[in-house]
Design a protein around this motif. Structure first.
Motif, short mmCIF file in Angstrom:
data_model
loop_
_atom_site.label_atom_id
_atom_site.label_comp_id
_atom_site.label_asym_id
_atom_site.label_seq_id
_atom_site.Cartn_x
_atom_site.Cartn_y
_atom_site.Cartn_z
N ARG A 49 -12.86 -13.74 -7.77
CA ARG A 49 -12.63 -13.77 -6.56
C ARG A 49 -10.93 -13.99 -6.22
NH1 ARG A 49 -16.57 -13.00 -3.28
NH2 ARG A 49 -18.76 -13.21 -4.06
N LEU A 50 -10.45 -15.01 -6.83
CA LEU A 50 -9.17 -15.55 -6.58
C LEU A 50 -8.30 -14.43 -7.23
CD1 LEU A 50 -9.39 -19.25 -6.91
CD2 LEU A 50 -8.95 -17.99 -4.86
N ALA A 51 -8.49 -13.94 -8.48
CA ALA A 51 -7.70 -13.03 -9.14
C ALA A 51 -7.59 -11.75 -8.40
CB ALA A 51 -8.25 -12.69 -10.61
N ALA A 52 -8.78 -11.36 -7.49
CA ALA A 52 -8.70 -10.05 -6.73
C ALA A 52 -7.91 -10.21 -5.54
CB ALA A 52 -10.04 -10.01 -6.16
N GLN A 53 -7.63 -11.41 -5.28
CA GLN A 53 -6.78 -11.51 -4.01
C GLN A 53 -5.12 -11.21 -4.47
OE1 GLN A 53 -7.47 -15.40 -2.48
NE2 GLN A 53 -9.15 -14.55 -1.01
N LEU A 54 -5.14 -11.74 -5.74
CA LEU A 54 -3.61 -11.89 -6.28
C LEU A 54 -3.27 -10.40 -6.74
CD1 LEU A 54 -1.46 -13.68 -7.29
CD2 LEU A 54 -2.35 -13.60 -9.55
N LEU A 55 -4.30 -9.74 -7.32
CA LEU A 55 -4.22 -8.41 -7.88
C LEU A 55 -3.84 -7.47 -6.68
CD1 LEU A 55 -4.70 -6.03 -9.74
CD2 LEU A 55 -7.19 -6.07 -9.08
N GLU A 56 -4.54 -7.78 -5.62
CA GLU A 56 -4.39 -6.63 -4.37
C GLU A 56 -3.16 -7.02 -3.80
OE1 GLU A 56 -7.44 -6.81 -0.86
OE2 GLU A 56 -7.86 -5.17 -2.00
N VAL A 57 -2.44 -8.14 -3.61
CA VAL A 57 -1.00 -8.28 -3.58
C VAL A 57 0.03 -7.45 -4.12
CG1 VAL A 57 0.96 -9.94 -3.16
CG2 VAL A 57 -1.14 -10.56 -2.46
N ALA A 58 -0.42 -7.68 -5.67
CA ALA A 58 0.47 -6.74 -6.39
C ALA A 58 0.01 -5.22 -6.05
CB ALA A 58 0.22 -7.13 -7.62
N PHE A 59 -0.92 -4.72 -6.14
CA PHE A 59 -1.30 -3.35 -5.84
C PHE A 59 -0.71 -2.73 -4.53
CE2 PHE A 59 -4.29 -0.39 -3.98
CZ PHE A 59 -4.27 0.61 -4.92
N LEU A 60 -1.03 -3.61 -3.67
CA LEU A 60 -0.46 -3.05 -2.29
C LEU A 60 1.10 -3.15 -2.02
CD1 LEU A 60 -3.33 -4.98 0.03
CD2 LEU A 60 -2.97 -2.56 -0.65
N VAL A 61 1.80 -3.86 -2.61
CA VAL A 61 3.12 -3.75 -2.73
C VAL A 61 3.62 -2.21 -3.21
CG1 VAL A 61 5.56 -4.46 -3.55
CG2 VAL A 61 3.60 -6.19 -2.64
N SER A 62 2.91 -2.12 -4.44
CA SER A 62 3.30 -0.88 -4.94
C SER A 62 2.69 0.47 -4.02
CB SER A 62 2.45 -0.64 -6.52
OG SER A 62 3.21 -1.45 -7.29
N LYS A 63 1.57 0.28 -3.50
CA LYS A 63 1.08 1.09 -2.62
C LYS A 63 1.78 1.27 -1.44
CE LYS A 63 -2.89 2.36 0.32
NZ LYS A 63 -4.09 2.03 1.05
N ALA A 64 2.26 0.32 -1.00
CA ALA A 64 3.52 0.47 0.28
C ALA A 64 4.63 1.41 0.09
CB ALA A 64 3.63 -0.99 0.90
N ARG A 65 5.12 0.93 -1.12
CA ARG A 65 6.41 1.66 -1.67
C ARG A 65 5.99 3.14 -1.93
NH1 ARG A 65 9.58 -2.43 -5.46
NH2 ARG A 65 11.32 -2.69 -4.02
N SER A 66 4.93 3.54 -2.39
CA SER A 66 4.31 4.70 -2.83
C SER A 66 4.37 5.50 -1.20
CB SER A 66 3.17 4.98 -3.40
OG SER A 66 2.75 6.18 -3.42
N LEU A 67 3.69 4.93 -0.18
CA LEU A 67 3.31 5.25 0.80
C LEU A 67 4.87 5.67 1.65
CD1 LEU A 67 0.40 3.22 2.26
CD2 LEU A 67 0.54 5.82 1.85
N LEU A 68 5.61 4.92 1.56
CA LEU A 68 6.97 4.72 2.13
C LEU A 68 7.74 5.87 1.62
CD1 LEU A 68 8.64 3.75 4.39
CD2 LEU A 68 9.73 2.35 2.62
N ALA A 69 7.71 6.28 0.21
CA ALA A 69 8.30 7.30 -0.47
C ALA A 69 7.83 8.62 -0.03
CB ALA A 69 8.53 7.10 -1.99
#
Lengths: 92, 398
Positions: free
Chosen positions: B276-296
């Motif tokens: 459960r805790l690891a999923a929150q951490l993974l999601e932070v990393a994933f969403l930073v990458s997703k945000a950069r991709s959406l912006l690009a």
């Protein structure tokens, strides 16, 4: 549905960065650790024991009016209540 | 009423058969009724003022429902910027947990200085993505996002996350921590509080604590949702939702269940505390990458069904920080006739749901240990309101 309630700062303890805020007729203690440049009389959004950000008086009144309209905040009720919601012990 | 947001009252009781857990919620479930009789534009403007904690996720679900109900089709660029706003908000919400709550689980101080920076970052990014406040209005045009301003802001938050949490940039972490082995390597070689907490959990035998048999919320079609919310017991469903007769979970854990890291962690630890805790951490990393991709690319990653389930009716979904958020709006002659919101906390903190079952599965221990483990599980599933946890033993309340 996560509501954050506008609250008016009535007193600030600079030593602890804790403020006493009024939400309707209820007083609460909140931490100011996450906001800058707030003063007594300002409105802040409060969520689980922290002030999140400053609001204009107009924005705050508008939101409070809406919350009252749906029956989630009563102006006169609980006048003697002082609720403590310290962030370190009771939060989500 | 002195507590408009409501709270969760969670009681653990020792019984001869083990721990019994009761969850009682005072969260308001009918606040969306305030929108009936208003125009779609007024509803979209009021909603984020009322639901201001996850206002971007709420606004995206709202505008998706209202656009569908009104027959508007948003431009792909607008959809992408809306997704980006929600991703940024979810990063902020997870960082709240990771910077303020995770250190407390190790008796360390909350990192309030870093969290204040995160709030400031989110405010600046939101101003760049939606400078005139029109992004989440029904029938929005092309949007006025200042994407040149947003790119360095995403670099800033990645820098903070690297320094305080991951020990490296998000993209590198996602490349290195792809499975259970990579995860163990990372917790063993990283000194941030997040890595130390996860390492301690793995070593202490507490990684699988709080597991349950509750399964993830399945994909539900708009038609099935509309039918369920139109039934005579819809109010009860919104307060205590089940699907196919069973409580379900919708959370970062279920949302990331198919990635290699989460598959490995759940194979070993089930849906307990560490995954459960690891999923929150993974999601932070994933969403930073997703945000950069959406912006690009400025192309949306999600493809909502462009067809309304019936004329004047719209369903909007949004991946909020705590799980799937669902809005359903009925619009007639330019007026909202009915508005319903189904929030993830109602699924996850159902009295027979994942947290309730997980708490009941905790092994009995002395009060301090039991309380710490229960609080860890509650925080790892993350309600969006305050909670009160009480323990009842033979001598009464603790």
């Amino acid at each position: 549905m996560c509501l954050a309630i506008p609250a008016k700062i009535t007193r600030i303890d600079p030593a602890t960065d804790i403020a006493l805020v009024a939400i309707g007729a209820v007083s609460k203690e909140v931490s100011l650790a996450l906001v800058e440049d707030v003063a007594e009389g300002d409105y802040v959004l409060v969520h689980v024991g922290y002030a999140l950000n400053k609001l204009s008086a107009e924005e705050a009144e508008h939101t409070l009016r809406l919350i009252r309209e749906i029956g989630l905040l009563e102006e006169e009720a609980d006048a003697d209540l002082v609720a403590n919601d310290p962030p370190a012990e009771d939060q989500s | 009423m002195s507590d408009p947001p409501g709270r969760l009252k969670i009681q653990l009781r020792r019984t001869p058969r083990g721990i019994a857990a009761e969850i009682d919620s005072t969260r308001p479930r009918n606040a969306a009724a305030a929108f009936a009789g208003r125009t779609p534009q007024a509803t979209a403007a009021l909603l984020p003022q009322l639901f201001s904690v996850c206002s971007k996720a709420q606004s995206k679900a709202c505008v998706t429902a209202l656009d569908l109900a009104c027959g508007f089709t948003p431009a792909p660029r607008v959809e992408a910027i809306r997704e980006l706003s929600v991703a940024a908000e979810t990063i902020r919400e997870h960082l709240w947990r990771l910077l303020l709550d995770w250190p407390r689980l190790m008796d360390e101080s909350a990192d309030r200085v870093a969290m204040a920076s995160v709030l400031s970052w989110f405010k600046d990014l939101s101003a760049g993505l939606d400078p005139d406040g029109s992004l989440f209005r029904p029938g929005a045009g092309e949007g006025k996002a200042n994407t040149r301003l947003c790119d360095p802001l995403l670099a800033d938050i990645d820098g903070l996350i690297a320094l305080r949490l991951l020990g490296m940039p998000s993209a590198q972490w996602l490349e290195e921590v792809t499975d259970g082995e990579g995860f163990i390597r990372w917790v063993e070689t990283t000194a941030t509080p997040a890595a130390r907490l996860l390492r301690r959990l793995a070593l202490s035998g507490e990684a699988a604590l709080g597991g349950s048999a509750v399964t993830r919320l399945p994909e539900i079609t708009d038609r099935d949702l509309v039918a369920r919310l139109g039934a005579s017991d819809a109010a009860g469903f919104l307060a205590l939702p089940t699907w196919d007769g069973a409580p379900r979970e919708t959370s970062p854990l279920t949302r990331r269940a198919d990635c290699g890291l989460m598959r490995d962690l759940t194979a070993i630890h089930g849906n307990g505390l560490l995954p459960r805790l690891a999923a929150q951490l993974l999601e932070v990393a994933f969403l930073v990458s997703k945000a950069r991709s959406l912006l690009a690319t400025q192309a949306p990653a999600e493809q909502p069904d462009p067809m309304a389930p019936e004329p004047g009716l719209g369903v909007g979904r949004s991946d909020a920080a705590r799980g799937l958020l669902i809005h359903v709006a009925r619009v007639d002659e330019g007026q909202v006739m009915d508005y319903r919101i189904l929030a993830p906390t109602e699924w996850n903190f159902h009295p027979r749901g994942a947290v309730a079952q997980g708490l009941a599965a905790l092994p009995d221990a002395e009060d301090g240990i039991l309380r710490r483990r229960a609080e860890s599980l509650i925080m790892a599933t993350d309600p969006c309101v305050a909670f009160e946890l009480s323990l009842v033993s033979s001598s009464g309340l603790n």
